[in-house]
Write a protein that holds these residues in place. Structure first.
Motif, PDB file in Angstrom:
ATOM      1  N   VAL A  99     -11.042 -37.565 -17.855  1.00 33.89           N
ATOM      2  CA  VAL A  99     -10.149 -37.676 -17.145  1.00 33.89           C
ATOM      3  C   VAL A  99     -10.563 -38.265 -15.870  1.00 33.89           C
ATOM      4  O   VAL A  99     -10.044 -38.982 -15.193  1.00 33.89           O
ATOM      5  CB  VAL A  99      -9.264 -36.216 -16.952  1.00 33.89           C
ATOM      6  CG1 VAL A  99      -8.440 -36.237 -15.807  1.00 33.89           C
ATOM      7  CG2 VAL A  99      -8.597 -35.816 -18.317  1.00 33.89           C
ATOM      8  N   ALA A 100     -11.588 -37.605 -15.531  1.00 36.76           N
ATOM      9  CA  ALA A 100     -12.183 -38.067 -14.136  1.00 36.76           C
ATOM     10  C   ALA A 100     -12.527 -39.553 -14.113  1.00 36.76           C
ATOM     11  O   ALA A 100     -12.466 -40.207 -12.950  1.00 36.76           O
ATOM     12  CB  ALA A 100     -13.296 -37.337 -13.813  1.00 36.76           C
ATOM     13  N   VAL A 102     -10.786 -41.817 -15.466  1.00 40.81           N
ATOM     14  CA  VAL A 102      -9.495 -42.541 -15.508  1.00 40.81           C
ATOM     15  C   VAL A 102      -9.033 -42.402 -13.945  1.00 40.81           C
ATOM     16  O   VAL A 102      -8.452 -43.356 -13.336  1.00 40.81           O
ATOM     17  CB  VAL A 102      -8.492 -42.026 -16.410  1.00 40.81           C
ATOM     18  CG1 VAL A 102      -7.238 -42.717 -16.062  1.00 40.81           C
ATOM     19  CG2 VAL A 102      -8.924 -42.097 -17.845  1.00 40.81           C
ATOM     20  N   LEU A 103      -9.103 -41.471 -13.482  1.00 42.86           N
ATOM     21  CA  LEU A 103      -8.577 -40.938 -12.104  1.00 42.86           C
ATOM     22  C   LEU A 103      -9.461 -41.417 -10.892  1.00 42.86           C
ATOM     23  O   LEU A 103      -8.925 -41.688  -9.743  1.00 42.86           O
ATOM     24  CB  LEU A 103      -8.372 -39.549 -11.627  1.00 42.86           C
ATOM     25  CG  LEU A 103      -7.104 -39.033 -12.871  1.00 42.86           C
ATOM     26  CD1 LEU A 103      -7.002 -37.397 -12.656  1.00 42.86           C
ATOM     27  CD2 LEU A 103      -5.787 -39.637 -12.535  1.00 42.86           C
TER      28      LEU A 103
ATOM     29  N   MET B   1      -6.219 -48.263 -11.919  1.00 38.91           N
ATOM     30  CA  MET B   1      -5.116 -47.848 -12.979  1.00 38.91           C
ATOM     31  C   MET B   1      -4.061 -46.879 -12.439  1.00 38.91           C
ATOM     32  O   MET B   1      -4.256 -46.087 -11.420  1.00 38.91           O
ATOM     33  CB  MET B   1      -5.933 -46.853 -13.941  1.00 38.91           C
ATOM     34  CG  MET B   1      -5.042 -46.448 -15.301  1.00 38.91           C
ATOM     35  SD  MET B   1      -6.171 -45.497 -16.080  1.00 38.91           S
ATOM     36  CE  MET B   1      -5.203 -45.814 -18.044  1.00 38.91           C
ATOM     37  N   ARG B   3      -1.694 -44.335 -11.414  1.00 34.85           N
ATOM     38  CA  ARG B   3      -1.803 -42.657 -11.442  1.00 34.85           C
ATOM     39  C   ARG B   3      -1.076 -41.938 -12.519  1.00 34.85           C
ATOM     40  O   ARG B   3      -1.332 -40.873 -12.899  1.00 34.85           O
ATOM     41  CB  ARG B   3      -1.516 -42.279  -9.860  1.00 34.85           C
ATOM     42  CG  ARG B   3      -2.275 -42.904  -8.865  1.00 34.85           C
ATOM     43  CD  ARG B   3      -4.002 -42.761  -9.069  1.00 34.85           C
ATOM     44  NE  ARG B   3      -4.465 -41.742  -8.204  1.00 34.85           N
ATOM     45  CZ  ARG B   3      -5.681 -41.195  -8.364  1.00 34.85           C
ATOM     46  NH1 ARG B   3      -6.759 -42.175  -9.079  1.00 34.85           N
ATOM     47  NH2 ARG B   3      -6.072 -40.177  -7.621  1.00 34.85           N
ATOM     48  N   GLY B   6      -2.593 -42.028 -15.378  1.00 31.91           N
ATOM     49  CA  GLY B   6      -3.803 -40.927 -15.319  1.00 31.91           C
ATOM     50  C   GLY B   6      -3.300 -39.393 -15.665  1.00 31.91           C
ATOM     51  O   GLY B   6      -3.934 -38.865 -16.250  1.00 31.91           O
ATOM     52  N   SER B   9      -2.888 -39.297 -19.279  1.00 32.10           N
ATOM     53  CA  SER B   9      -4.345 -38.947 -19.940  1.00 32.10           C
ATOM     54  C   SER B   9      -4.528 -37.496 -19.781  1.00 32.10           C
ATOM     55  O   SER B   9      -5.479 -37.169 -20.687  1.00 32.10           O
ATOM     56  CB  SER B   9      -5.249 -40.115 -19.376  1.00 32.10           C
ATOM     57  OG  SER B   9      -5.965 -39.392 -18.019  1.00 32.10           O
ATOM     58  N   ILE B  10      -4.345 -36.820 -18.692  1.00 30.26           N
ATOM     59  CA  ILE B  10      -4.520 -35.599 -18.753  1.00 30.26           C
ATOM     60  C   ILE B  10      -3.754 -34.715 -19.952  1.00 30.26           C
ATOM     61  O   ILE B  10      -4.450 -34.007 -20.474  1.00 30.26           O
ATOM     62  CB  ILE B  10      -4.153 -34.772 -17.396  1.00 30.26           C
ATOM     63  CG1 ILE B  10      -4.971 -35.533 -16.067  1.00 30.26           C
ATOM     64  CG2 ILE B  10      -4.117 -33.295 -17.348  1.00 30.26           C
ATOM     65  CD1 ILE B  10      -4.628 -35.026 -14.938  1.00 30.26           C
ATOM     66  N   ARG B  13      -5.197 -35.366 -23.700  1.00 30.82           N
ATOM     67  CA  ARG B  13      -6.503 -34.831 -23.770  1.00 30.82           C
ATOM     68  C   ARG B  13      -6.194 -33.165 -24.225  1.00 30.82           C
ATOM     69  O   ARG B  13      -7.153 -32.831 -24.607  1.00 30.82           O
ATOM     70  CB  ARG B  13      -7.440 -35.163 -22.782  1.00 30.82           C
ATOM     71  CG  ARG B  13      -7.884 -36.463 -22.692  1.00 30.82           C
ATOM     72  CD  ARG B  13      -9.347 -36.548 -22.139  1.00 30.82           C
ATOM     73  NE  ARG B  13     -10.168 -36.476 -23.197  1.00 30.82           N
ATOM     74  CZ  ARG B  13     -10.629 -37.320 -24.001  1.00 30.82           C
ATOM     75  NH1 ARG B  13     -10.068 -38.537 -23.660  1.00 30.82           N
ATOM     76  NH2 ARG B  13     -11.688 -37.066 -24.860  1.00 30.82           N
ATOM     77  N   MET B  76      -7.497 -33.541  -8.606  1.00 32.05           N
ATOM     78  CA  MET B  76      -8.321 -34.687  -8.871  1.00 32.05           C
ATOM     79  C   MET B  76      -7.458 -35.783  -8.240  1.00 32.05           C
ATOM     80  O   MET B  76      -7.551 -36.935  -8.460  1.00 32.05           O
ATOM     81  CB  MET B  76      -7.906 -34.976 -10.425  1.00 32.05           C
ATOM     82  CG  MET B  76      -8.608 -33.977 -11.485  1.00 32.05           C
ATOM     83  SD  MET B  76     -10.454 -33.943 -11.305  1.00 32.05           S
ATOM     84  CE  MET B  76     -11.150 -35.200 -12.433  1.00 32.05           C
TER      85      MET B  76
END
Lengths: 299, 221
Positions: A99-100, A102-103, B1, B3, B6, B9-10, B13, B76
């Motif tokens: 995740v990190a 990606v962000l 990318m 957000r 993003g 993606s959290i 997963r 994040m």
């Protein structure tokens, strides 16, 4: 070079408690800052406001010249690693790193893998099953590998053993040399961290007590030891932060004002012993001094 | 990318909340009923069971998503707006999946079956049914989401306020059924079609979504 962070008359209150009081501060880019202070001094509150995770009661926060709140161009250039970081319960170490990646736009995956090996972190282990030290190591890895132009660590090494802390300092310095950026390190382990700090901001009850380069501060603060009469004579008109008497000797710690001449030279001429002072000891004296003053005032 | 990607993606997963839990809920609701219905003359629609359990799932997911992911996502350095949009997009994808699954079951059960529960979708065509179920799933998600958003923003006070607002009107309505012209109200209630319910749900969903966003926008972590 213009300041990367500007705080103007910042105040944060929780009911009748004021955590940050009318604080004004400017931080320059590409330096390693140490944010120091006792428990409850307002360090974590300040860092939360810097990263728009908490709202100020009044005052202004500017990061890279803009308000960071809901500001994507600013937020994506920051990484804030905090001691109390919460992760989704089902996450494994590898999920956090993924995740990190990606962000954080400057994420370095190879470097993150190298750090995982250095800290011996099990990639497939669930976050809930990590020890306190492993959780801290995970935060440190995210913070370093993010390569964010503003990287903030709030007590990043709780539970980390001395070896792991050594790895953290070494990797931070190495990476900082290769990829200069602004790093803010909030810590209680002042002696350990003092080796890497370039500038110190000392908070005391929500206000800035010291905001100075470490080298300058070390130059201005020192301890003299000698007979009571000689030391007392030397101390006249100087800013004394700590006094300790033993036998017929007096040990005094002072912080020389910037305008005053070379006090060390003066002390040596008076045949006083000049003893170097650790940053931690100075911080202890300074914060204690303020408390002592308050007790006197309240009498 | 982007957000929002993003934020997605959290969620991608976090397979438990968004993928495995609905599978478990659907399976545990359907499999025992399928087994029983193969042995005896069964009269409750499996699609009805699936839809009702999916509504509960969406409601619970709305409640748990904020405490599970908000703090982490904001830490994040993601904007609150992107968190809200990403979460809503994720909920919309899951709602669409559950709607499709429910529709397949409804179509299969409609063939020569008059099980209880199917009468609610009588005379409704498939595209309409897709819209109705999708809106209902999203409404239940946002009802859960506004509860946890209020807690994130105002802690116990927020939770108590939202729960009072959500619980009090249905309770008063039920009370009025008992003390007022109960029969008339009951008749009116049963006369409302599924399409009408979903039409009323659209503004309610929008209001819950908007309020959740406003609450999260000022929530600290």
């Amino acid at each position: 070079m213009s300041d990367i962070i500007e705080l103007q008359r910042l105040t944060k209150s929780y009911g009748s408690v004021t955590a940050i009081r009318d604080l004004t501060l400017r931080l320059a880019p590409n330096k390693i800052y140490g944010l120091l202070g006792r428990n409850g001094a307002g360090k974590t509150t300040l860092l939360h406001m810097l990263t728009a995770q908490l709202f100020a009661s009044s005052g202004e926060v500017k990061v890279l010249g803009e308000d960071p709140f809901e500001n994507e161009s600013v937020l994506r250039q920051m990484c804030f690693i905090k001691e109390s970081q919460k992760y989704p319960e089902t996450y494994r170490v590898m999920d956090v790193l993924k995740v990190a990646s990606v962000l954080f736009p400057n994420w370095d995956g190879d470097y993150a893998n190298m750090l995982v090996n250095d800290f011996e972190l099990p990639l497939k282990r669930n976050i809930r099953k990590l020890s306190r030290g492993m959780l801290s190591a995970l935060g440190v890895i995210v913070g370093l590998a993010s390569r964010a132009p503003i990287t903030i660590f709030d007590e990043p090494y709780l539970g980390l053993d001395a070896v792991a802390r050594g790895i953290f300092y070494d990797r931070l310095l190495e990476d900082y040399e290769e990829h200069p950026r602004t790093i803010i390190l909030s810590t209680h382990l002042i002696d350990e961290a003092s080796k890497i700090l370039e500038h110190v901001v000392l908070l005391e009850q929500g206000d800035v007590l010291i905001n100075e380069d470490v080298d300058q501060l070390r130059e201005r603060a020192f301890t003299v030891v000698g007979t009571t009469a000689k030391v007392e004579g030397f101390l006249m008109g100087k800013n004394v932060v700590h006094l300790e008497e033993f036998g017929g000797l007096l040990k005094a710690t002072l912080v020389n004002s910037r305008e005053a001449g070379d006090c060390r030279q003066q002390a040596q001429e008076l045949e006083l012993e000049v003893v170097p002072l650790s940053l931690q000891q100075l911080i202890v004296y300074l914060t204690n001094k303020k408390d002592e003053r308050k007790v006197v005032e309240s009498r | 990318m982007n957000r929002i990607q993003g934020v997605l993606s959290i969620y991608f997963r976090d397979k438990w909340i968004w993928f495995l839990t609905p599978l478990i809920i659907i399976s545990s609701a359907l499999i025992p009923n399928l087994i029983i219905s193969s042995f005896i003359s069964y009269y409750i629609s499996l699609a009805f069971i699936l839809v009702s359990s999916s509504l509960v799932y969406m409601f619970v997911t709305g409640i748990v998503s904020v405490p599970q992911t908000f703090s982490f996502t904001i830490s994040m350095q993601v904007r609150r707006k992107d968190y809200f949009l990403g979460t809503s997009f994720m909920a919309a994808m899951i709602s669409a999946g559950l709607t499709l699954f429910s529709l397949i079951l409804i179509i299969l059960e409609r063939r020569g079956s008059d099980r209880w529960g199917l009468q609610f979708v009588d005379g409704v065509n498939i595209p309409e049914l897709f819209g109705i179920l999708f809106v209902l799933f999203m409404l239940f998600f946002y009802i859960g989401f506004i509860i946890s958003s209020a807690f994130q923003r105002y802690k116990a006070k927020g939770l108590l306020t939202v729960l009072t607002i959500l619980i009090l009107p249905p309770c008063l309505f039920m009370l009025s059924l008992v003390y007022e012209d109960g029969h008339g109200l009951y008749m009116w209630l049963t006369s409302i079609s599924l399409a009408e319910i979903s039409l009323w749900s659209i503004p309610l969903t929008a209001v819950c979504g908007f309020l959740s966003y406003r609450l999260l926008r000022r929530a600290s972590v």
